[in-house]
Design an enzyme around this catalytic site. Structure first.
Site, mmCIF file in Angstrom:
data_model
loop_
_atom_site.group_PDB
_atom_site.id
_atom_site.type_symbol
_atom_site.label_atom_id
_atom_site.label_comp_id
_atom_site.label_asym_id
_atom_site.label_seq_id
_atom_site.Cartn_x
_atom_site.Cartn_y
_atom_site.Cartn_z
ATOM 1 N N LYS B 79 0.848 -1.196 0.000
ATOM 2 C CA LYS B 79 0.000 0.000 0.000
ATOM 3 C C LYS B 79 0.885 1.248 0.000
ATOM 4 O O LYS B 79 1.879 1.312 0.728
ATOM 5 C CB LYS B 79 -0.908 -0.016 1.236
ATOM 6 C CG LYS B 79 -1.974 1.082 1.253
ATOM 7 C CD LYS B 79 -2.893 0.904 2.476
ATOM 8 C CE LYS B 79 -4.015 1.931 2.496
ATOM 9 N NZ LYS B 79 -4.910 1.745 3.672
ATOM 10 N N SER B 154 -9.895 1.506 2.710
ATOM 11 C CA SER B 154 -9.008 2.257 1.854
ATOM 12 C C SER B 154 -7.919 1.427 1.174
ATOM 13 O O SER B 154 -7.322 1.878 0.195
ATOM 14 C CB SER B 154 -8.329 3.364 2.665
ATOM 15 O OG SER B 154 -7.453 2.797 3.639
ATOM 16 N N SER B 178 -10.170 -0.626 7.037
ATOM 17 C CA SER B 178 -9.590 -0.440 5.711
ATOM 18 C C SER B 178 -8.862 -1.656 5.142
ATOM 19 O O SER B 178 -8.498 -1.657 3.969
ATOM 20 C CB SER B 178 -8.623 0.748 5.716
ATOM 21 O OG SER B 178 -9.339 1.957 5.617
#
Lengths: 494, 493, 97
Positions: B79, B154, B178
């Site tokens: 990420k 997310s 997330s």
């Protein structure tokens, strides 16, 4: 400044000081960057003190210990649980646009500092001592060199993150003299603890003053102004005197005092508006979620308390009592940091009052001439003891002794060795001085006659002549004695 | 052999035996990315050169008999919220476009030490604020199960990459769900570890007291392997727990016989889709059939979790994001004064969701509101923690749906921020409690979209968490290959 | 809680966000909605319940006062939008801290 004394005396000043002390830890408050002074801009920075995304603070153990030690020295309670908060405001010298500080649970609370002025002793309450991080420094580029009128600014974060202690006093101070005494005493405590070099001129100790006036006898505070940028104890006094006079004039004229921050201009000797506070600042304090509580164990606090050095007040009292020093002399010794050398010299046999005089005058003077710290003078306690002994036993005159001290400090050897080497030993032998005394009486017969006629002061010229002939080495007391003997006819050589 | 179909545990064996090389595995991953990426758009940056160089180094060391890490040669999608030294790290934001951090995050160091091969940095909702990956400043990512739907967020990029079989492992972060919510929406295993188990050093902060890094994988075992590699104490993070990662593998296959599983009564309403309810109920029934003692428990204050979260997280983010001001790094929009430059930079650099949360947080912390908002939310947080503690007196783990819905369509919730926030209604309480939780795929709804079961455990209870998940995984045999109408498989076929 | 546009402008100034009028108007409605939802925490009787900052109780994580290497020279300003002589350059500063 036109206030008449009788009008001005209707008001009393209410003053509180906020003092920032830059700690002398090796590393910054929340990262391992060195705290060394100087160096290339931004060379002592890392992701943490630059506020790079993702970086996290970790508290410096020694900074916490320094805070606790200062708190203990000021008689504060050490909070069993304290916390770091974020003080949020945007400013380019703050890498994260918040300052990690302490808010409602500072590490030290409720202490006091007793100060002494000509008016006597006075206790100033300490509201709190808390830990925080310093900001970076901005260089303002443009014709003015100051922030106003600058074209742009350049920021260096070497100072960002250096640990600070903020010491907040109660509004217990009533005059410039008390404020100066408070700052000076706080500085002495900080120096005794060895937690900062506490130099006001260099900014490692900084002082802001909150000043308001109120009619004598009232208990409600007036509107205050915060004054910044006093870079010495002397300028603190000047700034407060100025501000009291300014506010007095306003009040007498029936004009309001504006709540604002004012800047002390050293050269002009005035304060001027820096910024007017719009309502109250909204710093949006909240506990820093990157940090966890500080919970000093009682045993740890006790250990730090037990290891505290003797504090200035106690040291002054002890020097006066144990060694019979006058208060003033003891205070000076402590203030210049020479008490330890003094005590070692006394232990080595020095006469206390003489040793204190030498240290407070000659040794401090020697250091000041060189811009050096008196505590670092290269003087062995035994050498100071020997010097005072030489003066006491008449081996050296005060004048010769000063010359010898200079040589001793220059590393030429012990006082006796220097005196012998340079042939500076005082002539205290009657036989050796007789010829010079007689010669002076012959060559200055007129002066001799005036003395005989009752003009005692004229003897000075005769003593001077003997000293000149012996190149200053004659014992002045003995010369005086011999001259008087001759002139009074006890033994005039006839 | 289709290397990109292999899970991490299998690749470890193949690589360890010398059956395949790290370079071959990495190349297979990069090739797969090349095929899937035009449709899924999971990556902000594919790091092919760096990945192949790392893989070649692993192969060299392997050949020379030098030590290699426990994940040697396994491709991983990272990420873009974790700092990578010298490699652009944007956090999905314009304000950090082109930002190259001067240091590696602790997790990145540990991945390197484990010799996992980072094949790229993945898309995300800007500063991890969002539940759909639509808040990325660059482009939205799509769900491999239905390319018109969101992957969740997310950590939508990492999840979509693993779901697309670009890599067997992904790293996400979870502040309010997330990792778990997108894992549920994409049919994967996603874990939010105990707060403090994985270092946050180098994790670009959203809400510091809630943020946690965690693994994403197609299997429970892979997730455990990855968590073991990234977890453990880090002195650079003051909130890091000074303990090693619990042993996750010893009891992994011990089954659920005799374990007490609590079904959270409060996590059954609130707009839950029938398809979600059916699959979750069926999974819970299987746990009972496997020998678990299934009981109902109550978390009376959990319903206030979202409210507390939407005070705590924005408050912390409003302060955490103050540093993006155009002075030291990132975007700058010029202005006549520093104040103007900062305000313009931030207005241009932040997207609308970030601005919204910065505004909420600034307001909530401002004078006069602190006690009613932030402090009250923190007190509610205490009550939620006490609720969990009471529940764990009767249970070993708790279960609930991960998300009330399956994947929704792109744009469907964009106009209603509050509706989007409710995506995290079941996941937020674990963040507030700092406790571990995991999402496990338990089937698909009638539309063929994956449904996730959330398993929750007490603080540092990761071992029992993985054990329950593994037992159910073995029983349900969910196929993580995205199929069905408008899926990646259909498009690629 | 219902916010006025002036409230929103004030908060935007505190947050250093140069928002357009359309954004102010949109945020006025959105923030009011979100805060109304968030304010539900006020319904909970919390009495003397202490606030929790971190769920895992840690305290006194301290670092020894040992220097660690700083960034290499020039690395600090390498990320800067504008630098001069090793320093970060910013436009003229109006407010004094």
């Amino acid at each position: 400044m036109t206030a008449l004394p009788e009008q001005a005396s209707r008001y009393e000043a209410v003053i509180g000081l906020e003092v920032h002390v830059e700690l002398n830890t090796r590393t910054k408050m929340f990262c391992g960057c060195a705290t060394d002074f100087g160096g290339q801009p931004n060379s002592r920075t890392c992701p943490v003190c630059l506020g790079q995304p993702g970086s996290l603070p970790v508290v410096n153990r020694r900074a916490v210990e320094s805070a606790i030690r200062l708190g203990l020295a000021l008689g504060c309670d050490i909070a069993p649980v304290s916390q770091f908060h974020r003080k949020n405001y945007f400013y380019p010298d703050m890498p994260k646009n918040y300052q990690i500080s302490q808010y409602d649970v500072p590490i030290c609370l409720r202490g006091s500092l007793t100060i002494t002025t000509a008016a006597g002793e006075h206790r100033v309450g300490i509201t709190r001592v808390h830990m925080e991080e310093d900001t970076g420094k901005s260089l303002h580029v443009g014709t003015s060199g100051r922030i106003h009128g600058a074209d742009y600014s350049l920021v260096d974060y070497n100072r960002a993150g250096i640990p600070l202690l903020e010491v907040v006093s109660e509004p217990d101070i009533r005059s410039a003299a008390q404020a100066q005494s408070y700052l000076s005493e706080l500085r002495a405590v900080v120096l005794a603890l060895g937690i900062s070099d506490a130099k006001l001129e260099e900014g490692s100790m900084r002082c802001d003053a909150n000043i308001s006036l109120r009619p004598v006898g009232h208990t409600v505070f007036g509107t205050r102004a915060e004054v910044k940028n006093m870079n010495s104890i002397r300028s603190l006094g000047r700034a407060i005197d100025y501000e009291i006079a300014r506010q007095t004039d306003l009040l007498i004229a029936g004009e309001p005092v504006v709540q604002e921050t004012r800047h002390w201009n050293e050269d002009a000797g005035t304060t001027s508006t820096l910024r007017v506070k719009e309502t109250t600042e909204d710093y949006r304090y909240f506990p820093d979620p990157d940090l966890i509580p500080i919970t000093p164990a009682a045993a740890q606090v006790d250990a730090l308390r037990a290891a505290l050095p003797e504090l200035p007040a106690a040291q002054r009292a002890r020097l006066a009592q144990d060694h019979g020093l006058p208060r003033e002399q003891a205070a000076t010794l402590v203030a210049v940091g020479l008490a330890p050398l003094f005590e070692r010299a006394v232990a080595a046999g020095a006469a206390p009052v003489d040793a204190a005089n030498w240290l407070n005058n000659e040794v401090v003077g020697w250091a000041n001439e060189r811009g050096a710290d008196p505590t670092g003078v290269p003087l062995a306690p035994g050498d100071l003891a020997e010097l005072t002994a030489c003066v006491a036993d008449g081996t050296l005159s005060k004048k010769l002794a000063r010359e010898v001290l200079d040589a001793v400090l220059a590393g030429e050897g012990s006082p006796r060795a220097v005196a012998a080497e340079r042939g500076l030993v005082q002539i205290s032998d009657t036989g050796a001085l007789t010829a010079a005394v007689d010669a002076a009486l012959r060559e200055h017969a007129d002066a001799a006659q005036r003395v005989r006629d009752g003009n005692d002061k004229a003897i000075g010229a005769l003593v001077g002549a003997v000293m000149k002939a012996t190149r200053g080495k004659a014992n002045p007391a003995l010369v005086n004695q011999l001259l008087r003997e001759r002139l009074s006819g006890v033994d005039d050589g006839r | 052999m289709d290397l990109s179909a292999c899970d991490a545990a299998t690749l470890r064996t193949l690589l360890g035996n010398g059956d395949v090389s790290a370079v071959e595995v990495t190349q297979a991953s990069l090739d797969r990315i090349g095929a899937t990426e035009p449709h899924v758009k999971a990556f902000l940056r594919v790091l092919d050169e760096q990945a192949l160089a790392h893989a070649a180094d692993i192969d060299r060391r392997h050949a020379a008999g030098e030590p290699v890490g426990p994940l040697a040669g396994v491709p991983l999608a990272l990420k873009d919220i974790l700092c990578t030294a010298g490699v652009e790290t944007t956090c999905g934001s314009r304000i950090l476009e082109h930002y190259r951090p001067p240091y590696d995050a602790a997790v990145v160091e540990r991945l390197r030490a484990a010799d996992a091969v980072v094949v790229g940095k993945t898309n995300m909702d800007e500063f991890a604020m969002g539940s759909s990956c639509e808040n990325s400043a660059f482009f939205p990512t799509r769900n491999p199960w239905d390319l018109d739907r969101v992957p969740g967020g997310s950590s939508g990029g990492s999840v979509a990459a693993v779901a697309a079989f670009d890599a067997p492992l992904g790293i996400g972060t979870d502040t309010g769900g997330s990792i778990r919510q997108p894992a549920a929406l994409c049919g994967l295993v996603g874990v939010k570890p105990t707060y403090g188990l994985v270092s946050r050093y180098g994790l670009i902060a959203f809400a510091s007291s809630l943020d946690q890094v965690g693994p994403i994988a197609r299997t429970v075992t892979d997730a455990a392997l990855l968590l073991a590699a990234i977890g453990g104490h880090d002195p650079r993070d003051s909130t890091s727990i000074p303990q090693p990662v619990p042993d996750l593998t010893a009891a992994l296959d011990a089954g659920v016989d005799g374990l007490r599983v609590g079904v959270v009564r409060e996590f059954t309403g609130d707009g839950m889709e029938p398809g979600v309810r059916a699959r979750v109920d069926a999974a819970i029934a299987r746990l009972g059939a496997l020998g678990a003692d299934v009981v109902e428990v109550s978390l009376p204050h959990a319903g206030y979790g979202v409210s507390a979260y939407y005070l705590i997280a924005p408050s912390e983010c409003s302060s955490n994001l103050s540093r993006y001001d155009g002075v030291r790094y990132g975007l700058r929009v010029d202005g006549a004064t520093t104040e103007e430059m900062m305000a313009r930079t931030r207005a241009a650099g932040f997207g609308s969701e970030v601005k919204r949360r910065v505004m909420i947080g600034t307001y909530a912390l401002s004078a006069g509101y602190y006690d009613a908002y932030y402090a009250q939310a923190q007190r509610v947080r205490t009550l939620i923690i006490r609720d969990f503690e009471a529940a764990y007196e009767h249970c070993d783990v708790l279960v609930s749906p991960t998300s009330p819905t399956t994947a929704f369509r792109l744009g469907e919730r964009a106009a209603d921020p509050l509706a989007m926030y409710l995506s995290d209604i079941y996941t937020i309480p674990s963040n507030l409690a700092g406790a571990p939780a995991l999402s496990l795929p338990v089937g698909t709804d009638d539309a063929g979209l994956p449904v996730g079961l959330q398993v929750m455990a007490p603080v540092l209870g990761e071992a029992v968490l993985f054990r329950v998940a593994r037992a159910l995984e073995a029983d349900l045999r969910f196929d993580a290959t995205p199929t069905g109408r408008n899926s990646l498989a259909e498009v690629l076929a | 809680m219902s916010l006025s546009t002036d409230d929103v402008r004030h908060v935007a100034r505190l947050a250093r966000l140069a928002l357009g009028d359309d954004e102010i108007v949109a945020l006025q409605a959105q923030l009011s909605d979100i805060l109304a939802y968030a304010e539900k925490v006020g319904e909970v009787a919390t009495g003397d319940v202490p606030p929790t900052g971190h769920a895992y109780p840690l305290a006194d994580v301290l670092r020894d006062d040992e220097p660690r290497p700083s960034l290499p020279p020039d690395a600090a300003v390498a990320t800067a939008p504008q630098a001069e002589d090793g320093r970060f350059r910013v436009p003229r500063i109006v407010d004094e801290a």
